[in-house]
Design an enzyme around this catalytic site. Structure first.
Site, PDB file in Angstrom:
ATOM      1  N   ASP A 282       0.850  -1.179   0.000  1.00  0.00           N
ATOM      2  CA  ASP A 282       0.000   0.000   0.000  1.00  0.00           C
ATOM      3  C   ASP A 282       0.894   1.240   0.000  1.00  0.00           C
ATOM      4  OD1 ASP A 282      -1.960   1.882   0.439  1.00  0.00           O
ATOM      5  OD2 ASP A 282      -2.225   1.399   2.567  1.00  0.00           O
TER       6      ASP A 282
ATOM      7  N   ASP B 170       0.721   5.585  -0.343  1.00  0.00           N
ATOM      8  CA  ASP B 170      -0.274   6.642  -0.224  1.00  0.00           C
ATOM      9  C   ASP B 170       0.377   8.015  -0.336  1.00  0.00           C
ATOM     10  OD1 ASP B 170      -3.354   6.612   1.131  1.00  0.00           O
ATOM     11  OD2 ASP B 170      -2.263   8.523   1.161  1.00  0.00           O
TER      12      ASP B 170
ATOM     13  N   ASP C 289       3.488   1.154   3.317  1.00  0.00           N
ATOM     14  CA  ASP C 289       2.972   1.054   4.683  1.00  0.00           C
ATOM     15  C   ASP C 289       3.259  -0.372   5.171  1.00  0.00           C
ATOM     16  OD1 ASP C 289       1.520   0.959   7.002  1.00  0.00           O
ATOM     17  OD2 ASP C 289      -0.231   1.991   6.183  1.00  0.00           O
TER      18      ASP C 289
END
Ligand code: SF4
Ligand SMILES: [Zn+2]
Ligand SMILES: [Zn+2]
Lengths: 382, 338
Positions: A99, A101, A288
């Site tokens: 992930d 972001d 992450d």
């Protein structure tokens, strides 16, 4: 969705649009082994339901149309009994998911398009303090990523892809890249050879990709009684992180003297370690970690609506040409009236919207986006 | 071309398939151990076990037949002693003995063919690890997944993937490292052999030696053998990682780490060794502090591990699912041996 201060009219509106979407998009082409996955969803009142299971896509869609959730999730894990409590599910492996972001990249423009919404009254403040409207609520920041943000995150995604293919040797056919629908990308890796890695092994992989924990010793610099000494590892320094660092320092397997000099000029062992930390920061990817290391997590379902934005979690076949605000925007064009809490500019479906008035007529997909963000409500006289 | 391992090589690896074949082919019978000429073998096995129980690898090497018999007798002895911790310890030292031979064999062997064969026998036949010896660099390569399944159980920072030679999905190891990687499995393999051994009747001579050994050594293990820590709790792992990175740990975290390690049975030396990586390491001070915590200095109180509540309040807790219902980190991952 920021449901604070969202009147029931707004929620009813969203539910109708979402229901229509699921009715018209009955297929989830990137969902396989359905019967082995755990499903979960978040309802419009924020409650999360977990431990659901479906035999096929038809059952899933029926549930989505009946209950119309805000967000839909499924497990990266494959289970023998997906609807059982967590310890009795019979874990059979899990896709490796990464992930990334926008908010983790510290992009300078990020503040310019952040809004601070009161967690009690929904008022949009211009600053990140106590709400000036009700004097009680705290402000939550909501961001509308801009072009620069997306360019930066796509660059990060390309870096991650390179790590996965070149270092970890994962074939591209096993890697699916999705735009999360809001401000990031999810990489789903379904290589059967790594499906059964446990959480510890996964954390080894994430540390590798982030650049966590590289020791000076791995490139041949050791602590010694009189400061440091050089002893290059037998396995060489021309692969993996050793290579990334070696080429950054401009050394190779024969550069013992040069390396010694570098360590001296950076101020000995400690100074050299700081140098190394700078290099690993530069080459590592901002993923992450805990998300990847969790082998029992549920993730947003590809093809479902992201309740934070109304955009779809969309497959991205080519990072370069992918345009998130267009390619992931799939809701209806029919016009509705909204009340805006602040003036703003956005770009969706390749259209620029400049919204200065408190009452505006906009396509549904814009209305959904802004309501989900907590920046607008539906106008009652629609 | 067919290359075979010679008997001098097989002598070092008596747990390979070949050894059982040998026993079967010679129609060897347990009762033969009661024959007087076997006393030499039995004494040798006893000598080996005693050395292992004292924490030393037994490096004496004899002929193939003798090694196989000694190995067999050792297993019988351990089985009839029947003390969990003794089985574990001897299996570990047996594994380390093999590790030593294997490392030397692999680095001395000139023929690439033979080297590959040896690697294949041990790594592939026993543990199903696909490992290959690179022809030019004589470096072993194995898939990242195969590597991680083993290396992620080791606590030392140098085994973390980031500190390895990694390329195109493979990890490259020199022979010593490759052999070290399978130590645990080797030890487990031997341990399982002992566990699964079905002996209806142990020869009298062996039985009496076993009783002797049991009397002499089992006392040391009475307390330690109830639990085995399968994995460190996250709070401890986190602190170890910081230390391994050579970064400074706050005092509260040092206290937690040291008391924890002492509580699970690490020696003071082990604990001091771990703290050596701290940037401000001072042997004298660390030694004093660790001995103090162990209750040997100053107040003579043995300090216990802080509770999870306390650690939470000090920001040292990194709870995961497995931490549910824990009151103290010491409870983490404990399984009672049946
Ligand atoms: S719950 Fe207890 S054992 Fe788990 S991380 Fe926190 S302090 Fe450590
Ligand atoms: Zn307010
Ligand atoms: Zn931006």
């Amino acid at each position: 969705m920021n449901q604070i201060g969202n009147p029931t009219e707004s929620i009813d509106f969203l539910r109708e649009v979402f229901r229509k979407y699921y009715f018209e998009n009955k297929y989830f082409p990137y969902l396989y082994s359905i019967e082995k996955r755990e499903f979960g969803y978040r309802k419009f009142d924020s409650l999360v339901v977990r431990h659901l299971s479906f035999k096929n896509a038809g059952e899933l869609v029926a549930e989505l149309i009946r209950n119309v959730p805000l967000d839909v999730y499924y497990s990266n894990a494959y289970y023998g009994l997906p609807s059982n409590p967590i310890n009795e599910k019979q874990w059979e492996g899990a896709d490796l998911i990464f992930d990334i972001d926008i908010k983790d990249l510290n992009i300078p423009c990020f503040q310019d398009h952040s809004y601070y919404i009161c967690n009690l009254c929904g008022f949009v403040n211009s600053d990140q303090k106590v709400c000036i409207n009700c004097n009680k609520g705290k402000t939550l920041d909501i961001s509308i990523p801009c072009k620069k943000c997306f360019i930066a995150i796509k660059k990060e995604a390309a870096k991650l892809l390179d790590f996965l293919c070149s270092d970890l040797g994962i074939k591209e056919t096993f890697i699916e890249i999705f735009f999360s629908g809001n401000a990031g990308f999810h990489f789903h890796v379904n290589d059967p050879n790594i499906r059964n890695l446990d959480s510890n092994s996964r954390s080894n992989v994430t540390d590798y990709i982030i650049g966590n924990g590289f020791m000076c010793e791995s490139i041949g610099v050791r602590k010694s009684r009189n400061g440091f000494m050089i002893k290059l590892p037998k396995g060489g320094i021309m692969t993996g992180w050793r290579k990334k660092i070696a080429s950054n320092l401009g050394i190779n397997q024969k550069s013992e003297l040069k390396l010694k000099h570098i360590v001296e000029t950076s101020g000995g062992y400690e100074g050299f370690r700081n140098e190394i930390n700078k290099i690993t920061k530069k080459f590592g990817v901002h993923i992450d970690g805990p998300v990847t290391n969790d082998i029992h997590r549920i993730f947003r379902l590809p093809g479902s609506i992201n309740g934070k934005s109304g955009l779809i979690k969309t497959k991205c076949d080519d990072l370069e040409s992918f345009n998130p605000t267009n390619d992931a925007c799939m809701l209806s064009d029919s016009e509705v009236c909204i009340n805006l809490k602040t003036s703003l500019k956005i770009n969706l479906k390749n259209n620029n919207f400049r919204l200065d008035n408190t009452l505006e007529k906009v396509p549904s997909y814009v209305a959904v986006y802004l309501i989900c963000k907590g920046l607008a409500t539906i106008n009652k006289n629609n | 071309m067919s290359i075979k391992l010679g008997s001098s090589e097989l002598a070092k690896y008596p747990f390979l398939q070949e050894a059982s074949t040998y026993i079967q082919e010679t129609k060897f019978d347990f009762e033969e151990f009661d024959r007087p000429e076997m006393i030499h073998i039995i004494n040798r096995a006893v000598e080996k076990l005693e050395s292992e129980l004292k924490g030393k690898i037994y490096s004496n090497l004899d002929e193939y037949e003798i090694e196989i018999m000694t190995f067999l007798v050792s297993l019988l002895l351990i089985k009839s002693i029947g003390v969990e911790e003794i089985s574990r310890k001897c299996s570990l030292f047996e594994a380390m003995r093999v590790e030593k031979f294997l490392s030397t064999d692999l680095s001395n062997e000139r023929s690439l063919q033979k080297k590959k064969l040896l690697v294949q026998k041990i790594f592939q036949e026993l543990f199903k690890i696909d490992i290959d010896v690179d022809s030019t660099t004589i470096i072993c390569k194995l898939s990242i997944a195969d590597y991680l399944h083993r290396a992620s159980k080791m606590n030392e920072q140098e085994w973390k993937l980031i500190n390895r030679s990694v390329k195109d999905g493979y990890v490259y190891l020199d022979t010593d490292e490759a052999v070290r990687l399978i130590r645990n499995e080797l030890s487990n393999l031997i341990y399982t052999r002992i566990k699964n051994m079905k002996v209806s009747e142990v020869p009298i001579l062996i039985k009496s030696k076993a009783d002797e050994l049991k009397r002499k050594y089992s006392g040391r293990y009475v307390y330690r053998n109830q639990f085995k820590i399968l994995e460190y709790p996250p709070c401890i792992k986190h602190a170890m990682e910081i230390i391994n990175k050579g970064e400074n740990l706050p005092h509260s975290a040092r206290f937690m780490l040291a008391t924890y390690l002492l509580a699970i049975g690490k020696t003071e030396e082990d604990v001091i060794e771990i703290f050596k990586n701290s940037p401000d390491y001072n042997e004298k001070i660390t030694r004093y502090q660790v001995e103090h915590l162990a209750g040997k200095k100053g107040s003579h109180i043995k300090y216990s591990v802080p509770s999870c509540d306390k650690l939470r309040s000090e920001d040292l807790c990194f709870a995961i699912k497995e931490c549910e219902n824990l009151i103290n980190p010491i409870q983490f991952g404990r399984r009672k041996f049946k």
